[in-house]
Design an enzyme around this catalytic site. Sequence first.
Site, mmCIF file in Angstrom:
data_model
loop_
_atom_site.group_PDB
_atom_site.id
_atom_site.type_symbol
_atom_site.label_atom_id
_atom_site.label_comp_id
_atom_site.label_asym_id
_atom_site.label_seq_id
_atom_site.Cartn_x
_atom_site.Cartn_y
_atom_site.Cartn_z
ATOM 1 N N LYS A 1 0.851 -1.176 0.000
ATOM 2 C CA LYS A 1 0.000 0.000 0.000
ATOM 3 C C LYS A 1 0.891 1.231 0.000
ATOM 4 C CE LYS A 1 -2.765 2.825 3.150
ATOM 5 N NZ LYS A 1 -3.411 2.929 4.471
ATOM 6 N N GLU B 1 -7.414 11.685 13.899
ATOM 7 C CA GLU B 1 -6.646 10.461 14.155
ATOM 8 C C GLU B 1 -5.622 10.599 15.281
ATOM 9 O OE1 GLU B 1 -4.319 6.973 11.631
ATOM 10 O OE2 GLU B 1 -5.067 8.761 10.620
ATOM 11 N N GLU C 1 -7.201 -2.282 3.243
ATOM 12 C CA GLU C 1 -6.303 -1.157 3.535
ATOM 13 C C GLU C 1 -6.251 -0.894 5.038
ATOM 14 O OE1 GLU C 1 -6.255 3.693 2.927
ATOM 15 O OE2 GLU C 1 -7.518 2.471 1.621
ATOM 16 N N GLU D 1 -11.771 11.396 -3.518
ATOM 17 C CA GLU D 1 -11.604 11.288 -2.063
ATOM 18 C C GLU D 1 -10.712 12.405 -1.536
ATOM 19 O OE1 GLU D 1 -9.269 8.413 1.046
ATOM 20 O OE2 GLU D 1 -10.594 7.402 -0.381
#
Length: 404
Positions: free
Chosen positions: A145, A199, A243, A379
């Site tokens: 990724k 986050e 992911e 996105e």
Amino acid sequence: MSMQPMEYSLASGAAPAAATSLFALWSEQTNILGSGKLAALPSGNADSLARRTADFFAAHSSGPQLLMGALPFDRHQSDALFQPQTASRFASSRELLAALGSGLAPVQSSQRWRIDSAPSPAEYAAAVARAVELIDATSVDMPRKVVLSRTLLVNADHPLDVRELVRRLSQDTSVTTFVVPLPPAANGQPRRLVGATPELLIAKTGTQVISHPLAGSARRYADAAADSASANALLDSEKDQREHRAVVEAILDTLAPHCSQLAVPKHPTLRSTASMWHLGTRIEGSLKDNSTPCTELLSALHPTPAVCGTPRQWARDLISQLEPMDRGFYAGAVGWTDAAGDGAWYVSIRCAEVSGTEARLFAGAGIVSGSDPATETHETAAKFVAMLEGLGVDRATVQRLLES
């Protein structure tokens, strides 16, 4: 598990004196403000952070026993941490905002904007397509990724009003809002990293640690049915679940040697902000050794696959090839640590570097096998919305960016 910062010598509830350095971090869980710069932590890279912070507190017994600031995305670049002259904790974000406002002068609102994209949406989509090609060609041995980002350079006709920006960002109570002083811009003007991150990278109190990684995102909609459909599609997305799992596993692997136990839910849950849906997993643990400092865990974790990719070095090399800009402090970390080794650090996303009339906004998306270039480009556009609206950019301009 409740995570509250340890008590230390702070001017609780006190408004900051006029200062060139202001650090603020606030959410429903914590409200902390630092004013003035008593001393700077000698700069260095992430590998030396724990040693440098320990050496600093050993040599500086006066003043707040606290360091606050930011780490850049590139763990080999220099960080920017300092000891404040005064540090205050507040019972609510409203009280903190009132104190913070006294250190940020208001200016006239801008009515004209120039917005430049780097790379362009088409160039970003091409980079995503190239990344997918490379992932598919090299992922036989292990899943891969990479997180690719792009920027918007926003110029206003007046100096940007940071006070109004943070007031608007604070209206979303699901995020942690921050203002962090950075080294001056190339022209010598003061520079700040301002944002609203959802986050938590790592928080430590005594033996307790928490990390709450997010990976896998979808745009929110004003229409309730469309918004619910977007959330459900994210939960059902095999690509996004894959992911997300890679990020959680990497964090667990990093924390496991330090912890006697780790608790993690079997499945991720939906985490929402005002503009985005995310897949999130709250990880809680107990350290084997209470003396393990938060900065040691921070250094080991940063950057996580949520903002870099996996394997880390492979993803970092690919980012260098495919991104046309230096991320600076975007996708790094903002937070604080104290002399006891406790602290809290958040991933510096949904943010902008603000200096004078200019703000550079950043947004990224995780690319794995099966990623669609157009979807990932949209996105990133959606992730710009919170900062653009915070700056006061008109809705018609924001909508055009979403549709580009």
